[in-house]
Design a protein around this motif. Structure first.
Motif, mmCIF file in Angstrom:
data_model
loop_
_atom_site.group_PDB
_atom_site.id
_atom_site.type_symbol
_atom_site.label_atom_id
_atom_site.label_comp_id
_atom_site.label_asym_id
_atom_site.label_seq_id
_atom_site.Cartn_x
_atom_site.Cartn_y
_atom_site.Cartn_z
ATOM 1 N N THR A 99 56.657 -41.405 -20.035
ATOM 2 C CA THR A 99 56.851 -40.016 -19.626
ATOM 3 C C THR A 99 57.709 -39.889 -18.371
ATOM 4 O O THR A 99 58.639 -39.080 -18.313
ATOM 5 C CB THR A 99 55.490 -39.335 -19.380
ATOM 6 O OG1 THR A 99 54.765 -39.281 -20.606
ATOM 7 C CG2 THR A 99 55.660 -37.919 -18.840
ATOM 8 N N TYR A 100 57.397 -40.708 -17.343
ATOM 9 C CA TYR A 100 58.022 -40.530 -16.038
ATOM 10 C C TYR A 100 59.235 -41.439 -15.808
ATOM 11 O O TYR A 100 60.009 -41.211 -14.881
ATOM 12 C CB TYR A 100 56.985 -40.739 -14.931
ATOM 13 C CG TYR A 100 55.855 -39.739 -15.018
ATOM 14 C CD1 TYR A 100 55.968 -38.474 -14.456
ATOM 15 C CD2 TYR A 100 54.673 -40.049 -15.701
ATOM 16 C CE1 TYR A 100 54.937 -37.546 -14.551
ATOM 17 C CE2 TYR A 100 53.636 -39.133 -15.798
ATOM 18 C CZ TYR A 100 53.775 -37.884 -15.231
ATOM 19 O OH TYR A 100 52.758 -36.967 -15.338
ATOM 20 N N LEU B 122 54.397 -30.201 -12.306
ATOM 21 C CA LEU B 122 54.072 -31.043 -11.170
ATOM 22 C C LEU B 122 54.847 -30.579 -9.938
ATOM 23 O O LEU B 122 55.917 -30.011 -10.049
ATOM 24 C CB LEU B 122 54.430 -32.503 -11.467
ATOM 25 C CG LEU B 122 53.665 -33.146 -12.636
ATOM 26 C CD1 LEU B 122 54.068 -34.606 -12.765
ATOM 27 C CD2 LEU B 122 52.171 -33.036 -12.451
ATOM 28 N N ARG C 2 62.348 -38.510 -11.212
ATOM 29 C CA ARG C 2 61.711 -37.924 -10.046
ATOM 30 C C ARG C 2 61.560 -38.969 -8.944
ATOM 31 O O ARG C 2 61.426 -40.162 -9.213
ATOM 32 C CB ARG C 2 60.337 -37.371 -10.407
ATOM 33 C CG ARG C 2 60.373 -36.211 -11.399
ATOM 34 C CD ARG C 2 58.990 -35.851 -11.882
ATOM 35 N NE ARG C 2 58.158 -35.359 -10.801
ATOM 36 C CZ ARG C 2 58.091 -34.087 -10.429
ATOM 37 N NH1 ARG C 2 58.832 -33.189 -11.044
ATOM 38 N NH2 ARG C 2 57.293 -33.707 -9.465
ATOM 39 N N PHE D 255 60.412 -35.210 -16.594
ATOM 40 C CA PHE D 255 59.869 -35.840 -15.395
ATOM 41 C C PHE D 255 60.629 -37.106 -15.008
ATOM 42 O O PHE D 255 60.405 -37.664 -13.935
ATOM 43 C CB PHE D 255 58.389 -36.189 -15.584
ATOM 44 C CG PHE D 255 57.487 -34.981 -15.684
ATOM 45 C CD1 PHE D 255 57.887 -33.753 -15.184
ATOM 46 C CD2 PHE D 255 56.240 -35.091 -16.277
ATOM 47 C CE1 PHE D 255 57.059 -32.636 -15.271
ATOM 48 C CE2 PHE D 255 55.405 -33.983 -16.369
ATOM 49 C CZ PHE D 255 55.811 -32.747 -15.864
ATOM 50 N N MET E 41 51.319 -39.460 -11.349
ATOM 51 C CA MET E 41 51.824 -39.515 -12.716
ATOM 52 C C MET E 41 50.673 -39.371 -13.707
ATOM 53 O O MET E 41 50.329 -40.311 -14.426
ATOM 54 C CB MET E 41 52.550 -40.843 -12.967
ATOM 55 C CG MET E 41 53.767 -41.061 -12.109
ATOM 56 S SD MET E 41 54.565 -42.664 -12.474
ATOM 57 C CE MET E 41 56.024 -42.545 -11.424
#
Length: 215
Positions: free
Chosen positions: A172-173, A214, A123, A120, A111
């Protein structure tokens, strides 16, 4: 003082001392070098003995590691509570900061910090990354329970700056997090200095495909 940093969108190590200096109102100028350019290494090496960012320049003094920079700032500006005033809390805060400084490799690799990235969330998170997140969550919960918050040792300190890039990664993730961690992340993200960093990062024109796409 001058602080050499890289892209605000990607450079988690640049963020840490920058956030400390901006939050506490320390006087400095930022000098930015874009990653991934033909002359990036040359530009950084002209300032930083390690060839890496960040690097703090103050007259003839150069300090080229994030943790070393904030420790130097704490010495030079003792009027500001960069570390907790209580000795026991200060020792704990240093340990917490050093653990982030030297650990959580799986999380960093899976990450990478990417402020303006989208898509993202959701995931699959590898087991080793889940282990890093679990350790971070336990650490945050223990510090917040002992201090009463709102930050790890009560008021904002270097320890919080060390975990600010993690807050941006979580934003973000979007991994599954406890309510305690989510609330702490939002408090960090609400800091005016961190909001300024995010705003600057989102308008940067220099992108690196290896972080934006990614596997």
């Amino acid at each position: 003082m001058e602080l050499l940093i890289a892209n605000k969108n990607y450079s988690s190590w640049s963020l840490r001392p920058w956030l400390v200096m901006r939050h506490f109102g320390l006087p400095f100028e930022e000098r930015q070098v874009w990653l991934g350019q033909d002359d990036t290494a040359e530009q950084i090496a002209a300032v930083s003995p390690s060839g890496r960012v960040p690097c703090l320049v103050d007259g003839t003094s150069r300090v080229w590691d994030s943790l070393a920079i904030v420790e130097t700032l704490a010495e030079r500006f003792p009027q500001h509570p960069l570390w907790p005033r209580d000795a026991d809390a200060r020792a704990w805060a240093r340990a917490v900061s050093a653990e982030m400084h030297s650990g959580f490799t799986a999380l960093r690799q899976a990450m990478p910090m990417n402020v303006h990235a989208t898509g993202f969330a959701g995931r699959v998170v590898p087991e080793e990354v889940r282990a890093d997140i679990a350790r971070i969550e336990a650490l945050l919960a223990e510090c917040l329970a002992a201090s009463g918050g709102p930050f790890l040792f009560g008021d904002f300190s270097i320890a919080d700056a060390m975990y600010a890039p993690v807050a941006l990664r979580f934003e973000t993730y979007r991994p599954t997090l406890s309510a305690t961690t989510q609330a702490y992340v939002q408090r960090l993200l609400a800091l005016p200095a961190l909001q300024q960093w995010v705003e600057d990062a989102r308008v940067e024109g220099h992108r690196l495909a290896r972080y934006d796409v990614l596997p």
